[in-house]
Design a protein around this motif. Structure first.
Motif, mmCIF file in Angstrom:
data_model
loop_
_atom_site.group_PDB
_atom_site.id
_atom_site.type_symbol
_atom_site.label_atom_id
_atom_site.label_comp_id
_atom_site.label_asym_id
_atom_site.label_seq_id
_atom_site.Cartn_x
_atom_site.Cartn_y
_atom_site.Cartn_z
ATOM 1 N N ALA A 159 -3.975 -0.507 -14.302
ATOM 2 C CA ALA A 159 -4.760 -0.268 -15.518
ATOM 3 C C ALA A 159 -5.032 1.221 -15.699
ATOM 4 O O ALA A 159 -4.887 1.769 -16.794
ATOM 5 N N ARG A 160 -5.404 1.896 -14.620
ATOM 6 C CA ARG A 160 -5.668 3.337 -14.705
ATOM 7 C C ARG A 160 -4.404 4.101 -15.088
ATOM 8 O O ARG A 160 -4.448 5.078 -15.850
ATOM 9 N N SER A 217 -16.571 -0.157 -14.579
ATOM 10 C CA SER A 217 -16.470 1.226 -15.053
ATOM 11 C C SER A 217 -15.136 1.462 -15.749
ATOM 12 O O SER A 217 -15.044 2.255 -16.700
ATOM 13 N N LEU A 218 -14.091 0.748 -15.305
ATOM 14 C CA LEU A 218 -12.788 0.845 -15.965
ATOM 15 C C LEU A 218 -12.855 0.267 -17.370
ATOM 16 O O LEU A 218 -12.268 0.817 -18.316
ATOM 17 N N HIS A 276 -1.907 3.078 -16.959
ATOM 18 C CA HIS A 276 -1.623 2.915 -18.385
ATOM 19 C C HIS A 276 -2.603 3.729 -19.247
ATOM 20 O O HIS A 276 -2.249 4.132 -20.361
ATOM 21 N N LEU A 277 -3.780 3.991 -18.725
ATOM 22 C CA LEU A 277 -4.729 4.831 -19.464
ATOM 23 C C LEU A 277 -4.325 6.300 -19.447
ATOM 24 O O LEU A 277 -4.774 7.080 -20.286
ATOM 25 N N LEU A 278 -3.482 6.683 -18.481
ATOM 26 C CA LEU A 278 -3.048 8.071 -18.383
ATOM 27 C C LEU A 278 -1.884 8.381 -19.314
ATOM 28 O O LEU A 278 -1.535 9.557 -19.509
ATOM 29 N N LYS A 279 -1.264 7.347 -19.866
ATOM 30 C CA LYS A 279 -0.128 7.575 -20.766
ATOM 31 C C LYS A 279 -0.606 8.295 -22.027
ATOM 32 O O LYS A 279 -1.782 8.277 -22.380
ATOM 33 N N ALA A 280 0.333 8.942 -22.704
ATOM 34 C CA ALA A 280 -0.001 9.641 -23.950
ATOM 35 C C ALA A 280 0.833 9.029 -25.091
ATOM 36 O O ALA A 280 2.034 9.257 -25.152
ATOM 37 N N PRO A 281 0.212 8.269 -25.981
ATOM 38 C CA PRO A 281 -1.216 7.910 -25.985
ATOM 39 C C PRO A 281 -1.512 6.813 -24.956
ATOM 40 O O PRO A 281 -0.587 6.142 -24.484
ATOM 41 N N PRO A 282 -2.784 6.622 -24.614
ATOM 42 C CA PRO A 282 -3.152 5.578 -23.636
ATOM 43 C C PRO A 282 -2.694 4.208 -24.103
ATOM 44 O O PRO A 282 -2.817 3.863 -25.281
ATOM 45 N N GLU A 283 -2.136 3.429 -23.180
ATOM 46 C CA GLU A 283 -1.670 2.077 -23.491
ATOM 47 C C GLU A 283 -2.813 1.105 -23.210
ATOM 48 O O GLU A 283 -2.893 0.486 -22.145
ATOM 49 N N LEU A 284 -3.695 0.993 -24.179
ATOM 50 C CA LEU A 284 -4.946 0.253 -23.992
ATOM 51 C C LEU A 284 -4.719 -1.236 -23.806
ATOM 52 O O LEU A 284 -5.418 -1.880 -23.008
ATOM 53 N N ASP A 285 -3.775 -1.825 -24.525
ATOM 54 C CA ASP A 285 -3.532 -3.262 -24.397
ATOM 55 C C ASP A 285 -3.048 -3.609 -22.988
ATOM 56 O O ASP A 285 -3.499 -4.599 -22.392
ATOM 57 N N ALA A 286 -2.114 -2.811 -22.462
ATOM 58 C CA ALA A 286 -1.608 -3.057 -21.107
ATOM 59 C C ALA A 286 -2.722 -2.885 -20.081
ATOM 60 O O ALA A 286 -2.851 -3.681 -19.142
ATOM 61 N N ALA A 287 -3.544 -1.840 -20.264
ATOM 62 C CA ALA A 287 -4.667 -1.624 -19.351
ATOM 63 C C ALA A 287 -5.624 -2.805 -19.392
ATOM 64 O O ALA A 287 -6.103 -3.281 -18.350
ATOM 65 N N GLU A 288 -5.893 -3.301 -20.584
ATOM 66 C CA GLU A 288 -6.795 -4.444 -20.755
ATOM 67 C C GLU A 288 -6.263 -5.676 -20.031
ATOM 68 O O GLU A 288 -7.012 -6.413 -19.377
ATOM 69 N N GLN A 289 -4.960 -5.909 -20.119
ATOM 70 C CA GLN A 289 -4.358 -7.077 -19.460
ATOM 71 C C GLN A 289 -4.515 -6.997 -17.947
ATOM 72 O O GLN A 289 -4.832 -7.993 -17.287
ATOM 73 N N GLU A 343 0.826 -1.211 0.000
ATOM 74 C CA GLU A 343 0.000 0.000 0.000
ATOM 75 C C GLU A 343 0.856 1.254 0.000
ATOM 76 O O GLU A 343 0.486 2.270 -0.615
ATOM 77 N N ALA A 344 2.019 1.199 0.683
ATOM 78 C CA ALA A 344 2.920 2.345 0.701
ATOM 79 C C ALA A 344 3.433 2.644 -0.703
ATOM 80 O O ALA A 344 3.491 3.810 -1.126
ATOM 81 N N ARG A 345 3.818 1.597 -1.447
ATOM 82 C CA ARG A 345 4.300 1.798 -2.817
ATOM 83 C C ARG A 345 3.187 2.332 -3.715
ATOM 84 O O ARG A 345 3.408 3.223 -4.536
ATOM 85 N N TRP A 346 2.016 1.787 -3.558
ATOM 86 C CA TRP A 346 0.871 2.238 -4.355
ATOM 87 C C TRP A 346 0.562 3.708 -4.074
ATOM 88 O O TRP A 346 0.346 4.508 -4.990
ATOM 89 N N THR A 347 0.553 4.074 -2.799
ATOM 90 C CA THR A 347 0.245 5.443 -2.417
ATOM 91 C C THR A 347 1.305 6.411 -2.935
ATOM 92 O O THR A 347 0.986 7.500 -3.432
ATOM 93 N N ALA A 348 2.577 6.017 -2.821
ATOM 94 C CA ALA A 348 3.657 6.861 -3.343
ATOM 95 C C ALA A 348 3.539 6.999 -4.857
ATOM 96 O O ALA A 348 3.797 8.076 -5.424
ATOM 97 N N ALA A 349 3.137 5.924 -5.525
ATOM 98 C CA ALA A 349 2.945 5.973 -6.983
ATOM 99 C C ALA A 349 1.840 6.953 -7.344
ATOM 100 O O ALA A 349 1.956 7.696 -8.335
ATOM 101 N N ALA A 350 0.778 6.977 -6.558
ATOM 102 C CA ALA A 350 -0.343 7.883 -6.833
ATOM 103 C C ALA A 350 0.100 9.343 -6.756
ATOM 104 O O ALA A 350 -0.361 10.193 -7.533
#
Length: 409
Positions: free
Chosen positions: A275-276, A314-315, A278-291, A229-236
């Motif tokens: 997944a979220r 919703s994702l 990878h959707l923020l990348k420009a352009p969105p990395e849809l395949d990675a998000a899908e996986q 959770e610490a890594r996830w929070t720092a990533a956010a």
């Protein structure tokens, strides 16, 4: 036998907790005058009236029963602690509402259990009421550990409700208590998790980054759910600072090293976060998000958390939208909306934003614009600066997309 005046007080409590007027509760099967007399204690309830009201409120008849000697808070707490079923927790909650002198330590423990249960059912308004009392009881007891834990949980709840400024204040109090009283790593890290998340959503990124660094250093030699959770929070925080590569590196540490056997719910949430990202990348990395969505769906089969199921669905709708499959996105969105909402404030807003973006693409530009402006202004008024900025950015992107795209089947 259900006796007055307890029955009337309990009936009114159950009605007001659900936000029902007397007319709404009475419905077609009872006059509001009779209901009013029942609540005031002026009339003794009949068995038929009790059954009708229980059905209207969605509770069992036992919910109206006055606790006796065998239903003391201590006994209800002992039963609930050994059996976390809905029935035992509801009985514990009823014991809390009976009033009278109760041991504050027992009451604190009972409030903690009931608040956790309400959180698990995503009933954050009722969770908040219990946690606010829990904080008050904790102050009375004067034990730093209990006070810090109470404020930490209250901060998490306030954030889920969208009350970001209050969440920052509560988490800051918990953090100060943990540091000043040399509390355990678990208590200090818990307060930091709540504080970093609230600060980031409030747009206080420099403070969030400093506290995130403190959190990752504090948990660096661990490999449990707290470390993940610490890594996830720092990533956010890195995401909000625009450093997506650093965010991905931190999140991948948690994805690679944290086992589903440790906490399947957290394992699944990490994949939703990936997944979220990878959707923020420009352009969105849809395949990675899908996986990552597919991995999350595999975890959902065993987790059974409605809020998480709705978030993943919703994702999928978001991925369909970004892929230009607007009809699919609308279908998925309607599926999410076909169920009672169990999501946090932030995820509900995300859903509303996607709905508004679809309206713009579908040709209802003015309505979509109106809704997105209202959502952004609401988020800003709640001091959720980060969310408000996201909405304005998405609004601009959608307008550009609408002028260059037509809805696809």
């Amino acid at each position: 036998m259900l006796e007055q005046p307890f029955f009337g007080r309990r009936l009114k409590q159950l009605r007001t907790e659900r936000g029902l007027s007397q007319a709404a509760l009475a419905g077609d099967g009872m006059s509001t005058g009779y209901l009013s007399r029942l609540e005031s204690g002026a009339r003794q309830p009949t068995a038929r009236a009790v059954e009708y009201l229980a059905a209207q409120l969605g509770v069992k008849v036992a919910a109206f029963e006055e606790p006796g000697a065998t239903d003391s808070l201590a006994q209800a707490l002992a039963i609930a602690t050994s059996d976390h079923s809905d029935d035992t927790i509801e009985a514990l909650e009823r014991s809390l509402s009976t009033g009278g002198a109760q041991d504050p330590m027992l009451r604190w423990q009972a409030l903690w259990l009931v608040a956790q249960w309400r959180r698990g059912h995503n009933q954050h308004a009722r969770e908040r009421a219990h946690l606010e009392e829990l904080v008050t009881v904790g102050d009375t007891l004067g034990l730093p550990a209990l006070r810090a834990r109470g404020f930490t949980q209250l901060a998490r709840c306030l954030r889920a409700c969208g009350e970001i400024a209050l969440a920052v204040e509560a988490a800051g109090t918990a953090h100060q208590l943990a540091r000043d009283n040399d509390l355990t790593v678990q208590d200090l890290a818990g307060s930091l998790l709540a504080l970093v998340s609230a600060e980031a959503e409030a747009g206080r990124l420099s403070e969030a980054r400093a506290h995130a660094d403190e959190l990752t250093e504090l948990t660096g030699d661990r490999s449990d759910s707290l470390w993940a959770e610490a890594r996830w929070t720092a990533a956010a925080v890195r995401v909000r600072q625009g450093d997506l590569e650093a965010a991905q590196s931190l999140l991948e540490q948690a994805l690679d090293r944290f086992s589903s056997a440790e906490d399947l719910s957290l394992w699944t949430r990490l994949r939703v976060a990936a997944a979220r990202l990878h959707l923020l990348k420009a352009p969105p990395e849809l395949d990675a998000a899908e996986q990552y969505v597919e991995q999350a769906e595999a975890g959902l089969a065993f987790v059974g958390v409605p809020a998480l199921e709705q978030e993943v669905l919703s994702l999928r709708a978001d991925i369909a939208f970004r892929a230009g499959r607007f009809a699919d996105a609308r279908t998925l969105l309607d599926r999410v909306r076909g169920h009672d909402p169990h999501m946090t404030y932030r995820n509900r807003v995300r859903l509303d934003v996607l709905d508004s973006r679809l309206l713009i693409i579908e040709g209802e530009q003015q309505e979509g614009l109106r809704r997105m402006r209202a959502l952004a202004e609401e988020a800003q008024a709640a001091s959720n600066i980060d969310l408000a900025a996201d909405i304005w950015r998405l609004l601009a992107e959608t307008l550009a997309q609408a002028h260059g795209s037509a809805p696809s089947a």
